[in-house]
Design an enzyme around this catalytic site. Structure first.
Site, short mmCIF file in Angstrom:
data_model
loop_
_atom_site.label_atom_id
_atom_site.label_comp_id
_atom_site.label_asym_id
_atom_site.label_seq_id
_atom_site.Cartn_x
_atom_site.Cartn_y
_atom_site.Cartn_z
N ASP A 165 10.28 -23.96 -10.56
CA ASP A 165 9.25 -24.92 -10.39
C ASP A 165 8.35 -25.66 -12.21
O ASP A 165 8.40 -27.31 -11.98
CB ASP A 165 8.17 -24.32 -9.77
N TYR B 199 20.11 -13.62 -11.17
CA TYR B 199 19.31 -12.60 -10.19
C TYR B 199 20.15 -11.37 -10.21
O TYR B 199 19.83 -10.86 -11.66
CB TYR B 199 19.00 -13.22 -8.83
N GLN C 237 13.25 -25.43 -23.96
CA GLN C 237 14.66 -25.79 -22.80
C GLN C 237 15.72 -26.63 -23.67
O GLN C 237 16.74 -26.21 -23.11
CB GLN C 237 13.95 -26.96 -21.67
N ARG D 141 21.57 -19.70 -12.44
CA ARG D 141 20.95 -19.84 -11.00
C ARG D 141 20.29 -21.03 -11.21
O ARG D 141 19.92 -21.60 -11.85
CB ARG D 141 20.02 -18.29 -11.51
N GLY D 142 19.55 -20.83 -9.43
CA GLY D 142 17.98 -21.50 -9.40
C GLY D 142 18.67 -22.60 -8.99
O GLY D 142 19.68 -23.16 -8.62
N GLU D 143 17.77 -23.76 -9.59
CA GLU D 143 17.58 -25.39 -9.55
C GLU D 143 18.29 -25.74 -10.95
O GLU D 143 18.93 -27.01 -11.28
CB GLU D 143 16.80 -25.99 -8.66
O1 TRH Z 1 13.63 -19.17 -12.65
P1 TRH Z 1 14.33 -19.79 -11.44
O2 TRH Z 1 15.48 -18.62 -11.00
O3 TRH Z 1 14.06 -20.65 -10.93
C1 TRH Z 1 14.06 -20.54 -9.22
C2 TRH Z 1 14.94 -22.16 -8.63
O4 TRH Z 1 13.98 -23.36 -9.63
C3 TRH Z 1 14.47 -21.85 -7.27
O5 TRH Z 1 14.94 -23.24 -6.92
C4 TRH Z 1 12.97 -21.54 -7.27
O6 TRH Z 1 12.12 -21.57 -5.95
C5 TRH Z 1 12.55 -20.19 -7.54
O7 TRH Z 1 12.81 -20.81 -9.04
C6 TRH Z 1 11.34 -20.45 -7.61
O8 TRH Z 1 15.98 -20.56 -12.36
P2 TRH Z 1 15.93 -22.42 -12.53
O9 TRH Z 1 15.67 -23.76 -11.79
O10 TRH Z 1 16.69 -22.50 -13.67
O11 TRH Z 1 14.58 -22.84 -13.67
C7 TRH Z 1 14.80 -21.70 -14.84
C8 TRH Z 1 14.07 -22.49 -16.25
O12 TRH Z 1 13.71 -21.81 -17.07
C9 TRH Z 1 15.48 -23.38 -16.84
O13 TRH Z 1 13.99 -25.10 -17.10
C10 TRH Z 1 15.34 -23.03 -18.03
C11 TRH Z 1 13.96 -22.37 -18.77
N1 TRH Z 1 14.91 -21.59 -19.39
C12 TRH Z 1 14.47 -21.87 -21.02
O14 TRH Z 1 13.54 -22.82 -21.13
N2 TRH Z 1 14.37 -21.15 -21.66
C13 TRH Z 1 14.70 -19.35 -22.29
O15 TRH Z 1 15.31 -18.84 -22.51
C14 TRH Z 1 15.32 -18.89 -20.31
C15 TRH Z 1 16.14 -18.04 -20.17
C16 TRH Z 1 14.92 -20.39 -18.95
#
Ligand code: TRH
Length: 359
Positions: A19, A193, A247, A263-265
């Protein structure tokens, strides 16, 4: 100097990082497009690693959610031109009531939805949603659906993405993060996950020189748990743990690896932009609604059968053997990703589609 319109983005962190991850990327990209942005978030703690410079970024203010209900803050707050309500978070009632009382006209109010490749998305994208109750009764919100086709809201993509990719030193990144990597070995990133097939993947890796880079939090815990449950054959998978990064650093990891398990979005979109073979661990939903969502995505991706099968087992949709990560499979998957990326690059990005709604 930012003199564009003023945007309020509202984000609640439910669990995981997606999010805030999506909202932060949107915030940055709007600012880079000359807009001013206030990001209201109920838990900004992940920004310390995801975006350590957030508090100093020009054109951006990160605001605690609670302040949006504080009368003194509201009285001094310049009214925004646009409100973005991310992922169905409900805007604080006091904030909305204040705007209704003090504004001559409603801001453009956008309900930003989750990403899906399902076929109902283009039909829902852009629909108005008149408010029937509450302080803003009579005002209208508009649904905005990100998506993979030109009849949706598109995907977040930085204006300088291709430039950054072009100047990225992949060999140096790999040397820094996996100095022991043998020339024939593949580097695999893991951001997931708790996939049921993780022990199978680790088992495969005991028979190859490949190296797994494990991101912190749930992926690391899942790997540790899977390893603890594996029989001791004297062979061990090559792996190491990565620290949290911002990021941009996360993107670079995806550009550097030969296979990305995401994973995720947000990381799904980033894996597409990376153009490397990838496997998606979709966010699991209680009623298995994610199964249809996964199939829709694989259809859009025009995924070869080997990639579909790997996805089904990785996501627990099907039991069975996890397909071997053969060089031939990875070549097919790479071709598939590159073609999809090319299609996406020809479409408008999400911010370019949002801006005209406001002008
Ligand atoms: O963390 P997520 O599993 O988020 C999920 C999904 O968005 C899902 O749709 C939502 O319903 C749920 O959360 C609540 O995966 P996602 O979306 O890839 O988000 C991870 C974010 O973390 C992404 O912007 C990349 C960032 N990230 C970093 O910036 N640095 C890091 O070291 C890591 C591991 C992640």
């Amino acid at each position: 100097m930012q003199n564009g319109q003023l945007w309020d983005i509202f984000c609640t962190v439910i669990d995981n990082h997606g999010d805030l991850g999506v909202c932060w990327r949107l915030t940055r990209q709007l600012r880079d497009a000359g807009q001013r942005v206030r990001l209201w978030v109920d838990d900004a703690s992940a920004l310390t690693w995801m975006a350590p410079t957030a508090a100093q970024e020009p054109g951006i203010e990160v605001k605690p959610w609670a302040q949006a209900s504080d009368a003194t803050t509201l009285a001094a707050l310049p009214p925004a031109d646009v409100w973005i309500e991310a992922f169905g978070c409900t805007l604080p009632e006091a904030f909305v009531a204040h705007a209704v009382q003090t504004s001559a006209r409603q801001p453009v109010w956008i309900n930003l939805e989750y990403l899906s490749a399902e076929d109902w998305v283009p039909r829902m994208h852009g629909l108005p949603s008149p408010l029937m109750s509450g302080p803003a009764k009579g005002w209208t919100k508009r649904f905005f659906y990100p998506g993979f086709t030109p009849d949706t809201g598109g995907l977040l993509r930085e204006y300088d993405l291709l430039e950054r990719q072009k100047t990225f030193d992949r060999a140096a990144w790999r040397q820094r993060h996996a100095p022991q990597l043998q020339p024939e070995a593949r580097l695999i990133s893991l951001f997931c996950y708790e996939p049921a097939a993780l022990p199978q993947l680790l088992g495969q890796l005991t028979r190859t020189p490949d190296h797994l880079l494990v991101t912190p939090g749930r992926p690391l815990a899942a790997v540790q748990q899977a390893l603890a449950g594996m029989p001791d054959t004297g062979h061990h998978p090559g792996w190491s743990a990565l620290p949290f990064t911002d990021q941009n650093g996360f993107d670079e990891m995806l550009w550097a690896c030969d296979l990305n398990l995401v994973r995720g979005e947000d990381s799904l979109v980033r894996a597409l932009w990376a153009g490397q073979p990838f496997v998606w661990h979709i966010y699991p939903q209680e009623d298995n609604a994610h199964h249809a969502k996964l199939e829709a995505f694989l259809n859009w991706l025009q995924a070869p059968e080997s990639l579909r099968q790997f996805h089904r087992v990785w996501n627990g949709v099907e039991r069975g053997e996890l397909l071997t990560l053969s060089p031939a499979a990875l070549t097919d998957w790479e071709m598939c990703t590159r073609t999809a990326r090319q299609r996406l690059l020809q479409q408008n990005d999400l911010v370019s589609q949002l801006r005209p709604l406001v002008m």
